[in-house]
Design an enzyme around this catalytic site. Structure first.
Site, PDB file in Angstrom:
ATOM      1  N   TYR A 142       0.854  -1.195   0.000  1.00  0.00           N
ATOM      2  CA  TYR A 142       0.000   0.000   0.000  1.00  0.00           C
ATOM      3  C   TYR A 142       0.885   1.239   0.000  1.00  0.00           C
ATOM      4  O   TYR A 142       1.872   1.297   0.739  1.00  0.00           O
ATOM      5  CB  TYR A 142      -0.899   0.017   1.239  1.00  0.00           C
ATOM      6  CG  TYR A 142      -1.796   1.232   1.333  1.00  0.00           C
ATOM      7  CD1 TYR A 142      -2.824   1.435   0.419  1.00  0.00           C
ATOM      8  CD2 TYR A 142      -1.617   2.184   2.346  1.00  0.00           C
ATOM      9  CE1 TYR A 142      -3.649   2.556   0.507  1.00  0.00           C
ATOM     10  CE2 TYR A 142      -2.446   3.295   2.444  1.00  0.00           C
ATOM     11  CZ  TYR A 142      -3.459   3.490   1.524  1.00  0.00           C
ATOM     12  OH  TYR A 142      -4.273   4.584   1.612  1.00  0.00           O
ATOM     13  N   ASP A 237       9.216   2.578   0.149  1.00  0.00           N
ATOM     14  CA  ASP A 237       8.174   3.251   0.920  1.00  0.00           C
ATOM     15  C   ASP A 237       8.307   2.792   2.370  1.00  0.00           C
ATOM     16  O   ASP A 237       7.872   1.705   2.740  1.00  0.00           O
ATOM     17  CB  ASP A 237       6.797   2.910   0.348  1.00  0.00           C
ATOM     18  CG  ASP A 237       5.671   3.643   1.077  1.00  0.00           C
ATOM     19  OD1 ASP A 237       5.966   4.335   2.071  1.00  0.00           O
ATOM     20  OD2 ASP A 237       4.510   3.510   0.644  1.00  0.00           O
ATOM     21  N   LYS A 265       3.783   8.634   9.243  1.00  0.00           N
ATOM     22  CA  LYS A 265       3.509   7.984  10.537  1.00  0.00           C
ATOM     23  C   LYS A 265       4.465   8.426  11.668  1.00  0.00           C
ATOM     24  O   LYS A 265       4.328   9.537  12.149  1.00  0.00           O
ATOM     25  CB  LYS A 265       3.445   6.471  10.331  1.00  0.00           C
ATOM     26  CG  LYS A 265       2.318   6.148   9.323  1.00  0.00           C
ATOM     27  CD  LYS A 265       1.825   4.725   9.276  1.00  0.00           C
ATOM     28  CE  LYS A 265       0.538   4.688   8.454  1.00  0.00           C
ATOM     29  NZ  LYS A 265       0.621   3.970   7.178  1.00  0.00           N
TER      30      LYS A 265
HETATM   31  C1  PLP Z   1       0.102   4.503   5.790  1.00  0.00           C
HETATM   32  C2  PLP Z   1       0.904   4.293   4.581  1.00  0.00           C
HETATM   33  C3  PLP Z   1       0.868   5.176   3.489  1.00  0.00           C
HETATM   34  C4  PLP Z   1      -0.100   6.319   3.417  1.00  0.00           C
HETATM   35  O1  PLP Z   1       0.125   7.251   4.416  1.00  0.00           O
HETATM   36  P1  PLP Z   1      -1.083   8.240   4.829  1.00  0.00           P
HETATM   37  O2  PLP Z   1      -0.433   9.151   5.826  1.00  0.00           O
HETATM   38  O3  PLP Z   1      -2.159   7.387   5.381  1.00  0.00           O
HETATM   39  O4  PLP Z   1      -1.481   8.967   3.601  1.00  0.00           O
HETATM   40  C5  PLP Z   1       1.729   4.977   2.442  1.00  0.00           C
HETATM   41  N1  PLP Z   1       2.599   3.953   2.439  1.00  0.00           N
HETATM   42  C6  PLP Z   1       2.661   3.071   3.462  1.00  0.00           C
HETATM   43  C7  PLP Z   1       3.667   1.977   3.419  1.00  0.00           C
HETATM   44  C8  PLP Z   1       1.803   3.205   4.551  1.00  0.00           C
HETATM   45  O5  PLP Z   1       1.849   2.309   5.532  1.00  0.00           O
END
Ligand code: PLP
Length: 424
Positions: A142, A237, A265
């Site tokens: 994701y 990511d 995060k």
């Molecule tokens: C949570 C997440 C996102 C998106 O971040 P948001 O702050 O919710 O937009 C993107 N990549 C990864 C790996 C994530 O866990």
């Protein structure tokens, strides 16, 4: 009617699904979402004063626990100096410097306000820097909800992506290729065919949004080698793994340096923050120095920067990663002991302070395709049983659990015994 029930019914009239982000709506488990009234350390209280032990921790940011005193004091002081400047501030520079010191891929950093924005912007930068349009992602990873990444694998091998949401034009997704994780042959075939048009391959080096799909180091190394060979960039990511696996995230843990890295995060300590970083040569392609446009009114927000900086400072001072690892080990050992007498209905997968209740009967699950389709159903009764005892696990079988430095040994033991007694 309880305050909780009353607000939930109002919420459903005022907000689509009653929530501001879909997984919170409890559609994958039984019962209604819980409204937090306040949270402190590893616990929170709902509106009616019922107390819960939290293993969701805002989906990762609260690695020091809720309302950590140092972070709260720092934020309170920052707020009194103004909530937003739309101009540079000192903590923004300090936070960028700290991340540069900690993370092997970062020489310069650009701040944004969410993980979604971070990945979306990093991809624009990669396309601008390479002059190529195609991107590659992996199913089960994701990367936020931007159009180019809300893409599912199409039918047929190594094909174009298809929209994973209504409202995403198919024309956009044709530039996104989607491969399964853990499949060396598919990776090689893709690069042989399309490597020359690829701008960037994006991956969660530790995929943690569709269960915890721990990758073989050799697969990540192959991806690094193939991107390099074909003049494409590699984007890790690290929105979850960044500052979670250690100071240098998964890049340091796997000893693989990507060209670009994204954060979110933990980096905001609970405030809305994201960032992307890479080499000076790449990052200087961004406006105002270079031709790749990117901007944000609230980017580098002084309160958010203060919260993020305080969080990283406390992580460093407390030797937090050792503590988190020992809590993780305790969970693992506790469940291993509990499973000696009886069969648990799941298998624990644990990396550092992340854990996941994986389906039984599977060896290491390394790809979304390897997950049984009905696996979410088995999770419902586990979730309900723990909730009834005041233990809050993520309201979906596909989400991981998070430990924080605020969790105590007895909190981990409580989780172990609740899971063990469910198995009885
Ligand atoms: C949570 C997440 C996102 C998106 O971040 P948001 O702050 O919710 O937009 C993107 N990549 C990864 C790996 C994530 O866990």
């Amino acid at each position: 009617m309880s305050l909780q029930d009353d607000l939930w019914s109002r919420a459903q009239h005022a907000l689509p699904g009653g929530v501001s982000s879909p997984v919170r709506a409890f559609q994958a488990v039984d019962g209604d979402p819980i409204f937090y009234r306040e949270a402190s350390g590893a616990h929170f209280e709902d509106l009616d004063g019922k107390r819960y032990l939290d293993f969701v921790m805002s989906w990762g940011p609260m690695i020091l626990g809720h309302a950590h005193p140092t972070v709260v004091e720092t934020v309170q002081a920052a707020v009194t100096r103004g909530m937003s400047y739309g101009a540079p501030c000192e903590d923004e520079v300090k936070l960028a410097e700290k991340v540069r010191d900690w993370h092997p891929a970062v020489e310069k950093l650009r701040f944004v306000s969410s993980g979604t924005e971070a990945v979306m912007s990093a991809i624009r930068l990669a396309r601008g820097a390479t002059g190529r349009d195609r991107i590659l992602k992996f199913s089960g990873c994701y990367h936020g909800h931007s159009d180019a990444l809300l893409v599912a694998a199409g039918s047929g091998l190594v094909t174009f992506g298809e929209p994973a949401s209504a409202g995403v034009p198919a024309d956009f997704t044709h530039l996104t290729s989607v491969l399964p994780l853990d499949d060396d042959a598919a990776l090689e075939a893709f690069f042989a065919d399309k490597g020359g048009e690829l701008a960037v391959a994006v991956i969660e080096p530790l995929p943690a949004n569709n269960g915890l799909l721990v990758q073989r180091k050799a697969f990540l190394e192959k991806l690094r080698a193939l991107t390099e060979e074909h003049g494409a960039l590699l984007l890790f990511d690290e929105v979850i793994s960044g500052f979670r696996l250690g100071k240098g995230g998964a890049s340091e843990a796997y000893e693989i340096t990507p060209d670009l890295v994204t954060f979110g995060k933990i980096m905001g300590g609970g405030m809305p923050v994201g960032a992307f970083g890479g080499s000076v040569a790449l990052m200087d392609q961004l406006a105002p120095l270079g031709p790749v446009y990117q901007a944000g009114t609230l980017s580098g927000n002084p309160v958010a920067m203060a919260a993020g900086l305080a969080t990283l400072q406390v992580l460093e001072e407390q030797d937090a990663y050792q503590r988190l690892e020992s809590l993780g080990q305790r969970l693992e050992q506790g469940l291993a002991e509990a499973s000696e007498g009886r069969q648990l209905p799941f298998r624990l997968v644990r990396v550092a302070s992340l854990f996941w209740l994986a389906p039984l009967g599977t060896d290491a699950v390394r790809s979304a395709e390897a997950l049984p389709a009905d696996f979410g159903e088995a999770y419902r009764p586990i979730h309900s049983a723990l909730l009834a005892q005041g233990i809050y696990l993520a309201p979906s079988a596909y989400e991981v659990g998070f430990l924080s430095t605020a969790h105590q040994e007895e909190d981990v033991d409580r989780l172990v015994s609740a899971l063990a007694s469910f198995a009885r």
